[in-house]
Design an enzyme around this catalytic site. Structure first.
Site: not given
Lengths: 409, 409
Positions: B156, B182, B193, B280, B404, B409
């Site tokens: 993703t 993933k 996920t 992230e 995050n 946006s």
């Protein structure tokens, strides 16, 4: 920028008969900075405290606990900023005891009648000699209307001093509750500590005072979280000078006990919320309210899962009504037999999710409207009981990372 | 930028006899993007899985669990990206079942022989009609050497596809273990996920396979954390086509069982670590190793307290050897009778703290040197037992907040 929080108006902080505060510049870490506070209590005062549960609790916390347990009748508190005396081993304990001994000698007390508190950098030796040198000036400054100055003197990286005050009537006598707090994260960079000192002149028996400090902590400081980190120095002390003229309060479930309880809880709540409002990088003040649980404990568990989730906190920062993150946090909070089909979610008045899924009438713009506010209430219904709990927190912003990443550089 | 992680070399991913993969563009959320994967298994394959503990588990997770429990003999897995089919209630369950039915019809199977997996945005209805339309192309594409393409198709917001492969000998027969995964946060913005599919041709009995999937998960995916959030869709599936010529493995504590176990754990560990490396905003890969505990559970508790602490994670980001934050996390990890005087702390080879305080030989520049590396091991000794545990995590950077906060946006 703190969220809807201003420095207290000194004239709104009622002095507490029997309690005087003196502040000095001891040069603990920086020159020309008020960093040493003495709180002197008249004879006959009662003192109760709750302290950090962190197993790495700091030396002053260990000594304060020890002195309280001796029941010698606390007559003074000494609070320094600039150095937390935490992670300092046996030497740190000796320095905390030396601090108490120094103040005791000047005030003609026994060392166990003094409670020490420290906040500031950790893992550095406490400069006791500076405290000793500063104490005479602090004692010379002792006065009853020094609460606002003390609120500033106990700050470390707080951006706003924090204080609150109430008065109420007990049996026709005016009773005052005034307090101060500091702390801008549960544990700021390596500046440790949440500290709060609340004093009242109410005439309350020590056993009832002990029950009150626990109850007030549970309803205030134990309900806030900035980043989930628990400091090594957290302390909340409740002082009763017992100078008010009413009959002694022996239990909290009496009219006078309830009146005092409500006032102390209100002051503690305001001081606790002030810490969150001044949280590191905070741009929003979030109330997380969980209802319909089987126990207060499970409601708190869910509330903390939401309040600690970095994903939920960044969504608040972004004003993003991201339902999924909140529901996911509810789901992993650890209630094994939670039925997702009974979960309700509100953002303020907006019914966001029902029976575990998006509410049919919910529109993204309604959620957006609430999320843009500086104060937001998240309300979760678990649909499995009557218990509820509230936790207050703030969002997670770029500034949180900057403050914590750049602190020592 | 992922930390020391490259896209896999397709030629290094050994095909697993009995397992074929087909990929299609179904336009689930974006056009011209491979987003639908079918994994087809020969008859006689065994399949075992572990799934999210989140009570808000997604519809496909519920259906996959249900189908596995029926024991109908799994013959196909269908994985879509773009939509997680989570937080979608009864309708979501119906759509997950419809997906299985559609593939079953095309492959002449029963629906319960198909396991569904979904990842992507949550709280939006799964477009089953697009999956149905895409399935023929995925089936036409089925081949054994499609692992690298599938690794990319299940992504993703991952920035790098994740795959690993090993071969070993069992009784003179070559056995292969190949897998993909993933996930770039435990739960990415509202892209939910962690998914991982590992296949082997080892001839292993279903009961032993079930034990192996749990053990491998405990030693890999259950040891990683990016932000402490647990997704609604996390799934780890272990497939055994049982085509290798060796005698059946009936237990893991046999020479063949151990050889297979080691290979599966190694592949799962590599896939799990790849998720953290692609975490992230990650700039560093951190191994937290806790030793000297009374139980593995308490070592894990301490390791997670360190790995989840935003203060510790920002210190890694800042390359700041901030001892206090790590020791404070050890202190609040929840071991009630922890003796801080026995705690040892190392950053790689540097002995930072001893007996709960700063090590006398420790110099800040030594800690700094280690903290500047892109891979760091934090080692904590609890001094109260023989147990140990390891957790892998990454740092907390400005980019984590940006990713995050800005996602929608």
């Amino acid at each position: 920028m703190p969220v809807n929080l201003q420095a207290p108006d000194p004239s709104a902080l009622h002095p507490v008969p029997g309690v005087r505060l003196g502040i000095a510049m001891a040069g603990m870490r920086k020159a020309n900075r008020r960093d040493l506070t003495v709180i002197a209590l008249d004879e006959g005062s009662a003192v109760a405290g709750v302290f950090t549960q962190n197993r790495f609790c700091a030396a002053p916390v260990q000594v304060a606990r020890e002195h309280l347990a001796l029941g010698a009748g606390t007559r003074a508190l000494v609070v320094n900023t600039g150095n937390a005396n935490a992670g300092t081993g046996e030497d740190g304990l000796a320095r905390a005891r030396a601090t108490c001994a120094a103040l005791a000698q000047l005030m003609q007390l026994r060392p166990e009648q003094v409670l020490p508190f420290s906040t500031g950098v950790i893992m550095e030796p406490l400069p006791v000699e500076r405290i000793e040198a500063g104490l005479p000036a602090a004692l010379a400054d002792l006065k009853a209307d020094n609460w606002a100055v003390a609120a500033e003197a106990i700050m470390t990286t707080d951006t706003v001093p924090k204080a609150a005050s109430r008065q109420m009537q007990v049996d026709g006598h005016t009773v005052t509750v005034t307090g101060i707090s500091k702390g801008a994260g549960m544990i700021r960079p390596n500046m440790a500590t949440m500290l709060s000192f609340v004093a009242t002149d109410a005439n309350i028996e020590p056993a009832a005072l002990q029950a009150l400090v626990r109850e007030a902590a549970d309803l205030s400081f134990n309900r806030i979280t900035v980043d989930g980190d628990t400091s090594t120095n957290d302390s909340f002390v409740l002082i009763a000078s017992r100078r008010a003229g009413h009959a002694p309060i022996t239990a909290l479930d009496t009219p006078a006990g309830r009146a005092l309880r409500d006032a102390v809880v209100a002051v503690a709540e305001q001081l606790a919320q002030a810490i969150v409002r001044d949280g590191e990088g905070a741009t929003k003040f979030i109330t997380v309210q969980v209802e319909g649980g089987r126990s207060v404990q499970e409601c708190q568990q869910v509330a903390y899962a939401i309040a600690h989730s970095p994903l939920v906190k960044t969504a608040f920062y972004a004003s993003d009504p991201n339902l999924g993150r909140i529901l996911a946090a509810v789901g992993y909070a650890g209630i094994a037999d939670l039925d997702q089909g009974r979960i309700e979610l509100y953002l303020d008045d907006v019914h966001v999710a029902t029976r575990g899924g998006r509410h049919p009438d919910y529109r993204d713009e309604d959620g957006q409207r609430v999320m843009k506010q500086s104060e937001i209430t998240v309300r979760v219904g678990l649909g499995r009981g009557e218990a509820q709990a509230v936790v207050w927190t703030c969002d997670l912003s770029h500034d949180y990372v900057s403050i914590n990443a750049d602190y020592r550089s």
